[in-house]
Design a protein around this motif. Structure first.
Motif, mmCIF file in Angstrom:
data_model
loop_
_atom_site.group_PDB
_atom_site.id
_atom_site.type_symbol
_atom_site.label_atom_id
_atom_site.label_comp_id
_atom_site.label_asym_id
_atom_site.label_seq_id
_atom_site.Cartn_x
_atom_site.Cartn_y
_atom_site.Cartn_z
ATOM 1 N N ASN A 345 39.621 43.682 37.253
ATOM 2 C CA ASN A 345 39.647 42.291 36.795
ATOM 3 C C ASN A 345 39.003 41.383 37.842
ATOM 4 O O ASN A 345 39.613 41.057 38.860
ATOM 5 N N ASN A 346 37.744 41.016 37.598
ATOM 6 C CA ASN A 346 37.005 40.105 38.490
ATOM 7 C C ASN A 346 37.111 40.523 39.959
ATOM 8 O O ASN A 346 37.472 39.739 40.828
ATOM 9 N N VAL A 347 36.806 41.777 40.209
ATOM 10 C CA VAL A 347 36.958 42.347 41.552
ATOM 11 C C VAL A 347 35.710 42.086 42.393
ATOM 12 O O VAL A 347 34.583 42.371 41.964
ATOM 13 N N SER A 348 35.921 41.539 43.574
ATOM 14 C CA SER A 348 34.852 41.355 44.560
ATOM 15 C C SER A 348 35.301 41.993 45.870
ATOM 16 O O SER A 348 36.482 41.933 46.231
ATOM 17 N N LEU A 358 30.461 44.224 46.147
ATOM 18 C CA LEU A 358 30.773 44.127 44.716
ATOM 19 C C LEU A 358 31.065 42.676 44.369
ATOM 20 O O LEU A 358 31.766 41.980 45.123
ATOM 21 N N LYS A 359 30.565 42.234 43.203
ATOM 22 C CA LYS A 359 30.711 40.827 42.825
ATOM 23 C C LYS A 359 31.223 40.726 41.385
ATOM 24 O O LYS A 359 30.536 41.118 40.438
ATOM 25 N N ASN A 360 32.450 40.263 41.260
ATOM 26 C CA ASN A 360 33.053 39.972 39.948
ATOM 27 C C ASN A 360 32.944 41.148 38.973
ATOM 28 O O ASN A 360 32.468 41.014 37.850
ATOM 29 N N ILE A 361 33.396 42.317 39.435
ATOM 30 C CA ILE A 361 33.362 43.520 38.597
ATOM 31 C C ILE A 361 34.555 43.502 37.645
ATOM 32 O O ILE A 361 35.708 43.401 38.085
ATOM 33 N N SER A 362 34.289 43.623 36.366
ATOM 34 C CA SER A 362 35.346 43.729 35.354
ATOM 35 C C SER A 362 35.014 44.891 34.429
ATOM 36 O O SER A 362 33.879 44.993 33.933
ATOM 37 N N LEU A 363 35.978 45.776 34.246
ATOM 38 C CA LEU A 363 35.787 46.895 33.326
ATOM 39 C C LEU A 363 37.140 47.304 32.774
ATOM 40 O O LEU A 363 38.178 47.091 33.401
ATOM 41 N N HIS A 364 37.100 47.914 31.602
ATOM 42 C CA HIS A 364 38.324 48.376 30.955
ATOM 43 C C HIS A 364 38.080 49.790 30.451
ATOM 44 O O HIS A 364 37.208 50.016 29.614
ATOM 45 N N ALA A 365 38.811 50.756 31.017
ATOM 46 C CA ALA A 365 38.686 52.159 30.619
ATOM 47 C C ALA A 365 39.952 52.576 29.887
ATOM 48 O O ALA A 365 41.036 52.600 30.468
ATOM 49 N N LYS A 366 39.815 52.888 28.601
ATOM 50 C CA LYS A 366 40.969 53.287 27.805
ATOM 51 C C LYS A 366 41.373 54.729 28.108
ATOM 52 O O LYS A 366 40.620 55.493 28.714
ATOM 53 N N GLY A 397 40.308 39.453 43.073
ATOM 54 C CA GLY A 397 40.605 40.202 41.862
ATOM 55 C C GLY A 397 41.635 41.287 42.107
ATOM 56 O O GLY A 397 42.159 41.442 43.220
ATOM 57 N N HIS A 398 41.934 42.069 41.064
ATOM 58 C CA HIS A 398 42.890 43.150 41.223
ATOM 59 C C HIS A 398 42.556 44.292 40.265
ATOM 60 O O HIS A 398 41.848 44.109 39.268
#
Length: 580
Positions: A345-348, A358-366, A397-398
């Motif tokens: 969630n918005n990881v930098s 890393l700049k504002n990385i957001s991803l969702h892995a089901k 982020g977290h």
């Protein structure tokens, strides 16, 4: 001096044993150094009486002789016992330091290793602790303490015999200290040159072993040999200078001073005798000569040993700095994972805290999804995985697994939920079975064979005479790179993790083996969240999500077909690889 005191404080770990050794040493020194007093009595009373024509009291003579021999024997035994005890203390302290350094190393943050070669860290744990054992603790306990106690004891005896003589002989201490300073100054540079040359020799040997095939292919044998001889010559030259200084300063000069003082004593006694003013008995003369020569030998030994103690400061300082490193703080709560859903969630993140990788990385892995990370070298693929492992924590982020912020849980519990296969598989000395299970019990031979077969290792097992019990040595050098990767792959799968991370896991595997692994993975990935870092785009076309990274940002995201239709960076990479 603070380093020396800190190293001395380590002796508190063996306080009782150390005190016992010192007490035995005191008793041994008393026995050995008091024995000449009995011999003096024999000379001045029994033997002098015989020289004057009196009858020898054999009973008294034999008792004194037996006492003399007995004191020497008991003193020798006690000194041997004290030496053994003090050496045990030295070994125990060095072992404790080595164990603490190894424990600290395992608890240091990964960032500690970013700018430190593994060889230097290994040197702290192995070589530096061994150097301290040999040059500091063994020398300190087995030589310097023993020598100092004997020196103090002899000065005490001399002053009790004649205070003036004892005080005059105290002048030897500043004299020998000056010799020690001279010895240290003359040997410091040769010693540094010796260790530097020795390090170069070790490096050359290592490079020659690892690059033997390249050296032979390019006909560099003679050049390498000449280079080695030059470096070895530096090492020999430095050693020769050390030997020269040692022979002159600590032996020749010491012996010259010793015999000069003895000659002076005998000359003084001779003039007294010729003048008819001799008041010293033969036994007293024997005592002075005995104690003076012993004193010179002991002080000369200190000259040779004290520089080793001083040189240990650099080694001790390096080790103590490592032991005092700030350890990685960790949480006590353990992460419980059921589905393996991963969210960024918005990881930098920045390794140095300033320049963001890393700049504002957001991803969702089901749960059960396969997420592929692609991009040029330095785009941030590995950094994303480093954060997921909790090798580092993001500045902004977290990251959550099953909705739980991983920064709130112990690193070990986070990593225990993941199975990782790296680009370069590492095999440990043992067997195939021990490498698959990592020596964890509870797995049957059938389970080990089954998991190896699932990753396509059936042919490998069929050709091995001992099957899963086939020995593994030298990091698995007897196996091909593809076979080593299959074993590492099976190691991950048998642990049945909720999350799989494959970092270029198929890069060293031939096409046929890769196809077998891909088929096995379709079954084995069910119910697991899988992350794949890949340069070979052919291996990730079936991924549920493909994240294209550039300069630490996600610039494209979707499955293979979507990204090809987008006709952006991913499509360009596909076309380039197809041409290749």
């Amino acid at each position: 001096m603070s380093v020396i005191l800190s190293l001395m404080k380590e002796l508190k770990q063996v306080k009782s044993l150390f005190v016992s050794g010192l007490l035995l040493l005191l008793l041994a020194t008393a026995g050995v150094q008091l024995a000449p007093l009995i011999l003096q009595n024999l000379i001045d009373q029994d033997l002098t009486a015989v020289s004057k024509g009196l009858v020898l009291n054999q009973h008294d003579f034999l008792i004194k002789l037996a006492s003399f021999i007995g004191l020497l024997a008991i003193g020798g035994l006690l000194r041997y016992g004290s030496f053994r005890i003090l050496m045990v203390c030295a070994n125990q302290v060095a072992t404790n330091l080595r164990n603490r350094a190894y424990t600290v190393m395992q608890r240091l943050p990964i960032s500690y290793f970013d700018d430190k070669p593994a060889g230097k860290i290994a040197t702290r744990i192995v070589n530096d602790t061994e150097t301290l054992r040999n040059q500091f603790y063994s020398t300190l306990l087995s030589q310097i303490f023993i020598t100092l106690i004997q020196v103090f004891f002899i000065y005490g005896i001399l002053m009790s015999l004649d205070l003036a003589v004892g005080l005059v002989l105290l002048l030897l201490i500043p004299l020998f200290y000056s010799i020690q300073i001279l010895y240290k100054n003359l040997t410091d540079k040769p010693m540094k040159d010796f260790y530097a040359a020795r390090s170069e020799v070790n490096t050359l040997v290592n490079e020659t072993m690892n690059g033997a095939s390249i050296i032979q292919l390019y006909h560099q044998e003679e050049e390498v040999l000449n280079n080695f001889e030059q470096v070895a010559g530096k090492m020999q030259g430095a050693d020769d200078r050390i030997v020269f200084v040692d022979s002159v300063a600590s032996w020749t000069l010491t012996e010259l001073l010793k015999y000069t003082v003895v000659a002076g004593i005998l000359t003084f006694i001779g003039y007294q005798f010729l003048g008819g003013n001799l008041s010293m008995t033969a036994g007293r003369l024997f005592l002075y000569i005995n104690y003076v020569t012993t004193l010179f030998d002991l002080l000369g030994m200190l000259v040779r040993q004290l520089p080793n103690i001083q040189r240990s400061q650099a080694t001790g300082r390096r080790l103590l700095e490592m032991l005092e490193e700030q350890l990685e703080a960790d949480e006590e709560d353990e992460l419980q994972v059921t589905a393996g859903v991963v969210d960024f969630n918005n990881v930098s993140f920045a390794y140095d805290g300033k320049h963001r990788i890393l700049k504002n990385i957001s991803l969702h892995a089901k749960q059960g999804e396969t997420v592929a990370l692609v991009g040029h070298t330095g785009s941030g693929k590995t950094s994303i995985m480093n954060l997921l492992y909790r090798f580092y924590d993001p500045q902004e982020g977290h990251i959550t697994i099953d909705g739980q912020d991983i920064s709130q849980f112990s690193r070990e519990s986070v990593r225990s939920q993941m199975g990782i296969v790296l680009q370069e598989p590492y095999l440990f000395t043992g067997s195939i079975a021990s490498n698959v299970t990592m020596d964890k019990g509870g797995y049957s031979s059938e389970e080990i064979i089954a998991v190896l077969e699932k990753v396509g290792a059936s042919d490998m097992l069929a050709r091995l005479e001992k099957g899963i019990d086939e020995p593994v040595v030298e990091k698995g050098s007897a196996f091909s790179s593809g076979e080593r990767q299959l074993i590492a792959f099976a190691r991950t799968l048998i642990a049945n993790p909720k999350i799989l991370i494959l970092d270029e896991a198929t890069s060293h595997i031939d096409t046929e083996t890769e196809e077998m692994i891909q088929k096995a993975m379709e079954v084995l990935k069910e119910g697991r969240t899988t992350f794949i870092i890949a340069h070979r785009l052919s291996t990730i076309q079936n991924a549920d999500q493909i994240l294209v990274l550039d300069a630490g940002q996600i610039i494209e995201q979707g499955n293979h077909d979507q990204l090809m239709q987008l006709n952006g960076r991913y499509a360009e990479m596909q076309r380039i690889q197809q041409k290749v």
